[in-house]
Motif scaffolding. Structure first.
Motif, PDB file in Angstrom:
ATOM      1  N   HIS A  82       0.926  -1.058  -0.171  1.00  0.00           N
ATOM      2  CA  HIS A  82      -0.064  -0.023   0.107  1.00  0.00           C
ATOM      3  C   HIS A  82       0.817   1.191  -0.055  1.00  0.00           C
ATOM      4  O   HIS A  82       1.673   1.249   0.727  1.00  0.00           O
ATOM      5  CB  HIS A  82      -0.883  -0.159   1.204  1.00  0.00           C
ATOM      6  CG  HIS A  82      -1.942   1.032   1.286  1.00  0.00           C
ATOM      7  ND1 HIS A  82      -1.717   2.095   2.020  1.00  0.00           N
ATOM      8  CD2 HIS A  82      -3.009   1.111   0.653  1.00  0.00           C
ATOM      9  CE1 HIS A  82      -2.657   3.177   1.702  1.00  0.00           C
ATOM     10  NE2 HIS A  82      -3.555   2.528   0.829  1.00  0.00           N
ATOM     11  N   ALA A  83       0.650   2.363  -0.919  1.00  0.00           N
ATOM     12  CA  ALA A  83       1.510   3.427  -1.152  1.00  0.00           C
ATOM     13  C   ALA A  83       0.702   4.586  -0.330  1.00  0.00           C
ATOM     14  O   ALA A  83       1.536   5.424   0.058  1.00  0.00           O
ATOM     15  CB  ALA A  83       2.020   3.677  -2.526  1.00  0.00           C
ATOM     16  N   GLY A  84      -0.500   4.570  -0.648  1.00  0.00           N
ATOM     17  CA  GLY A  84      -1.391   5.693  -0.114  1.00  0.00           C
ATOM     18  C   GLY A  84      -2.496   5.880  -0.758  1.00  0.00           C
ATOM     19  O   GLY A  84      -3.111   4.925  -1.269  1.00  0.00           O
ATOM     20  N   ASN A  85      -3.159   7.198  -0.997  1.00  0.00           N
ATOM     21  CA  ASN A  85      -4.102   7.151  -1.882  1.00  0.00           C
ATOM     22  C   ASN A  85      -4.531   8.496  -2.750  1.00  0.00           C
ATOM     23  O   ASN A  85      -3.583   9.428  -2.299  1.00  0.00           O
ATOM     24  CB  ASN A  85      -5.368   7.100  -0.928  1.00  0.00           C
ATOM     25  CG  ASN A  85      -5.261   7.987   0.186  1.00  0.00           C
ATOM     26  OD1 ASN A  85      -5.233   9.058   0.219  1.00  0.00           O
ATOM     27  ND2 ASN A  85      -5.791   7.555   1.413  1.00  0.00           N
ATOM     28  N   VAL A  86      -5.214   8.746  -3.440  1.00  0.00           N
ATOM     29  CA  VAL A  86      -5.411   9.723  -4.360  1.00  0.00           C
ATOM     30  C   VAL A  86      -6.823   9.900  -4.661  1.00  0.00           C
ATOM     31  O   VAL A  86      -7.738   8.907  -4.424  1.00  0.00           O
ATOM     32  CB  VAL A  86      -4.674   9.467  -5.850  1.00  0.00           C
ATOM     33  CG1 VAL A  86      -3.144   9.552  -5.735  1.00  0.00           C
ATOM     34  CG2 VAL A  86      -5.366   8.491  -6.548  1.00  0.00           C
ATOM     35  N   HIS A  87      -7.158  11.227  -4.980  1.00  0.00           N
ATOM     36  CA  HIS A  87      -8.562  11.527  -5.539  1.00  0.00           C
ATOM     37  C   HIS A  87      -8.459  11.466  -6.904  1.00  0.00           C
ATOM     38  O   HIS A  87      -7.600  12.043  -7.408  1.00  0.00           O
ATOM     39  CB  HIS A  87      -9.253  12.857  -4.716  1.00  0.00           C
ATOM     40  CG  HIS A  87      -9.469  12.731  -3.461  1.00  0.00           C
ATOM     41  ND1 HIS A  87     -10.417  12.151  -3.068  1.00  0.00           N
ATOM     42  CD2 HIS A  87      -8.627  13.139  -2.374  1.00  0.00           C
ATOM     43  CE1 HIS A  87     -10.508  12.748  -1.637  1.00  0.00           C
ATOM     44  NE2 HIS A  87      -9.280  12.823  -1.191  1.00  0.00           N
ATOM     45  N   ALA A  88      -9.632  10.884  -7.758  1.00  0.00           N
ATOM     46  CA  ALA A  88      -9.879  10.791  -8.999  1.00  0.00           C
ATOM     47  C   ALA A  88     -11.430  10.805  -9.323  1.00  0.00           C
ATOM     48  O   ALA A  88     -11.986  10.004  -8.551  1.00  0.00           O
ATOM     49  CB  ALA A  88      -8.768   9.900  -9.674  1.00  0.00           C
ATOM     50  N   PRO A  89     -11.486  11.192 -10.418  1.00  0.00           N
ATOM     51  CA  PRO A  89     -12.917  11.096 -10.829  1.00  0.00           C
ATOM     52  C   PRO A  89     -13.301   9.478 -11.277  1.00  0.00           C
ATOM     53  O   PRO A  89     -14.516   9.388 -11.455  1.00  0.00           O
ATOM     54  CB  PRO A  89     -13.312  12.005 -11.879  1.00  0.00           C
ATOM     55  CG  PRO A  89     -11.941  12.291 -12.524  1.00  0.00           C
ATOM     56  CD  PRO A  89     -11.047  12.163 -11.447  1.00  0.00           C
ATOM     57  N   ASP A  90     -12.267   8.797 -11.854  1.00  0.00           N
ATOM     58  CA  ASP A  90     -12.638   7.541 -12.550  1.00  0.00           C
ATOM     59  C   ASP A  90     -11.230   6.738 -12.274  1.00  0.00           C
ATOM     60  O   ASP A  90     -10.137   7.472 -12.004  1.00  0.00           O
ATOM     61  CB  ASP A  90     -12.996   7.650 -14.061  1.00  0.00           C
ATOM     62  CG  ASP A  90     -11.909   8.534 -14.792  1.00  0.00           C
ATOM     63  OD1 ASP A  90     -10.581   8.388 -14.781  1.00  0.00           O
ATOM     64  OD2 ASP A  90     -12.447   9.245 -15.536  1.00  0.00           O
ATOM     65  N   ALA A  91     -11.002   5.463 -12.778  1.00  0.00           N
ATOM     66  CA  ALA A  91     -10.194   4.608 -12.647  1.00  0.00           C
ATOM     67  C   ALA A  91      -8.737   5.040 -13.449  1.00  0.00           C
ATOM     68  O   ALA A  91      -7.820   4.985 -12.938  1.00  0.00           O
ATOM     69  CB  ALA A  91     -10.511   3.117 -12.951  1.00  0.00           C
ATOM     70  N   GLU A  92      -9.080   5.512 -14.730  1.00  0.00           N
ATOM     71  CA  GLU A  92      -7.906   6.026 -15.607  1.00  0.00           C
ATOM     72  C   GLU A  92      -7.167   7.222 -14.793  1.00  0.00           C
ATOM     73  O   GLU A  92      -6.016   7.038 -14.915  1.00  0.00           O
ATOM     74  CB  GLU A  92      -8.399   6.334 -17.002  1.00  0.00           C
ATOM     75  CG  GLU A  92      -7.540   6.840 -17.788  1.00  0.00           C
ATOM     76  CD  GLU A  92      -6.787   5.474 -18.528  1.00  0.00           C
ATOM     77  OE1 GLU A  92      -5.486   5.937 -18.869  1.00  0.00           O
ATOM     78  OE2 GLU A  92      -7.248   4.490 -18.546  1.00  0.00           O
ATOM     79  N   MET A  93      -8.063   8.199 -14.462  1.00  0.00           N
ATOM     80  CA  MET A  93      -7.457   9.261 -13.685  1.00  0.00           C
ATOM     81  C   MET A  93      -6.598   8.825 -12.284  1.00  0.00           C
ATOM     82  O   MET A  93      -5.616   9.187 -12.022  1.00  0.00           O
ATOM     83  CB  MET A  93      -8.378  10.572 -13.634  1.00  0.00           C
ATOM     84  CG  MET A  93      -7.690  11.812 -12.889  1.00  0.00           C
ATOM     85  SD  MET A  93      -6.553  12.293 -14.143  1.00  0.00           S
ATOM     86  CE  MET A  93      -7.361  13.214 -15.067  1.00  0.00           C
ATOM     87  N   ALA A  94      -7.214   7.954 -11.821  1.00  0.00           N
ATOM     88  CA  ALA A  94      -6.590   7.336 -10.225  1.00  0.00           C
ATOM     89  C   ALA A  94      -5.500   6.783 -10.820  1.00  0.00           C
ATOM     90  O   ALA A  94      -4.442   7.234 -10.067  1.00  0.00           O
ATOM     91  CB  ALA A  94      -7.554   6.558  -9.754  1.00  0.00           C
ATOM     92  N   LEU A  95      -5.025   6.035 -11.821  1.00  0.00           N
ATOM     93  CA  LEU A  95      -4.008   5.188 -12.135  1.00  0.00           C
ATOM     94  C   LEU A  95      -3.046   6.321 -12.667  1.00  0.00           C
ATOM     95  O   LEU A  95      -1.837   6.468 -12.127  1.00  0.00           O
ATOM     96  CB  LEU A  95      -4.170   4.314 -13.267  1.00  0.00           C
ATOM     97  CG  LEU A  95      -3.013   3.283 -13.631  1.00  0.00           C
ATOM     98  CD1 LEU A  95      -2.851   2.548 -12.314  1.00  0.00           C
ATOM     99  CD2 LEU A  95      -3.723   2.506 -14.924  1.00  0.00           C
ATOM    100  N   GLN A  96      -3.265   7.311 -13.217  1.00  0.00           N
ATOM    101  CA  GLN A  96      -2.308   8.469 -13.634  1.00  0.00           C
ATOM    102  C   GLN A  96      -1.911   9.174 -12.357  1.00  0.00           C
ATOM    103  O   GLN A  96      -0.615   9.491 -12.353  1.00  0.00           O
ATOM    104  CB  GLN A  96      -3.094   9.362 -14.779  1.00  0.00           C
ATOM    105  CG  GLN A  96      -3.253   8.563 -15.939  1.00  0.00           C
ATOM    106  CD  GLN A  96      -3.881   9.486 -17.094  1.00  0.00           C
ATOM    107  OE1 GLN A  96      -4.002  10.631 -16.898  1.00  0.00           O
ATOM    108  NE2 GLN A  96      -4.275   8.876 -18.389  1.00  0.00           N
ATOM    109  N   ASN A  97      -2.713   9.630 -11.734  1.00  0.00           N
ATOM    110  CA  ASN A  97      -2.573  10.177 -10.276  1.00  0.00           C
ATOM    111  C   ASN A  97      -1.602   9.564  -9.651  1.00  0.00           C
ATOM    112  O   ASN A  97      -0.723  10.059  -8.957  1.00  0.00           O
ATOM    113  CB  ASN A  97      -3.826  10.693  -9.671  1.00  0.00           C
ATOM    114  CG  ASN A  97      -4.586  11.853 -10.352  1.00  0.00           C
ATOM    115  OD1 ASN A  97      -4.084  12.418 -11.247  1.00  0.00           O
ATOM    116  ND2 ASN A  97      -5.790  12.253  -9.721  1.00  0.00           N
ATOM    117  N   ALA A  98      -1.892   8.245  -9.288  1.00  0.00           N
ATOM    118  CA  ALA A  98      -0.912   7.156  -8.350  1.00  0.00           C
ATOM    119  C   ALA A  98       0.253   7.072  -9.321  1.00  0.00           C
ATOM    120  O   ALA A  98       1.250   7.182  -8.330  1.00  0.00           O
ATOM    121  CB  ALA A  98      -1.627   5.939  -8.501  1.00  0.00           C
TER     122      ALA A  98
END
Length: 100
Positions: free
Chosen positions: A27-43
């Motif tokens: 587990h690295a942490g968390n991010v906020h994103a509107p969808d999975a694609e953006m969550a992956l990019q933010n991560a």
């Protein structure tokens, strides 16, 4: 107040990454994103800046089911009545060398 969503109103995603040496995901942490694609990019942008891992998972936080500290006793107690799960009941063959 604006009708636009702020970054903190986007769903929360938990981030897991696999280190380069092939160890299990961490587990690295968390991010906020509107969808999975953006969550992956933010991560990627947040937790893989130094090319530490070989793979990233993102999971919606509201999809994770976990025990709570209050459940510690009742949740883990059933293992206490299964002593065969403890390693003292197994013998290690002599041919197996200890790793240092």
């Amino acid at each position: 107040m604006s009708n636009k969503q702020s970054n903190t109103e986007w769903p929360l995603w938990e981030v897991f990454y696999q280190p380069k040496d092939g160890k299990p995901f961490e587990h690295a942490g968390n991010v906020h994103a509107p969808d999975a694609e953006m969550a992956l990019q933010n991560a990627r942008d947040t937790y893989a800046r130094r090319n530490e891992g070989i793979s990233i998972w993102v999971v919606p936080s509201d999809q994770i089911t976990a025990s709570t500290p209050e459940d510690q006793g009742p949740f883990f107690d059933p293992a206490n009545d299964k002593p065969y799960r403890h390693p003292q009941f197994y013998s290690v063959p002599r041919v197996v060398k200890k790793r240092k």
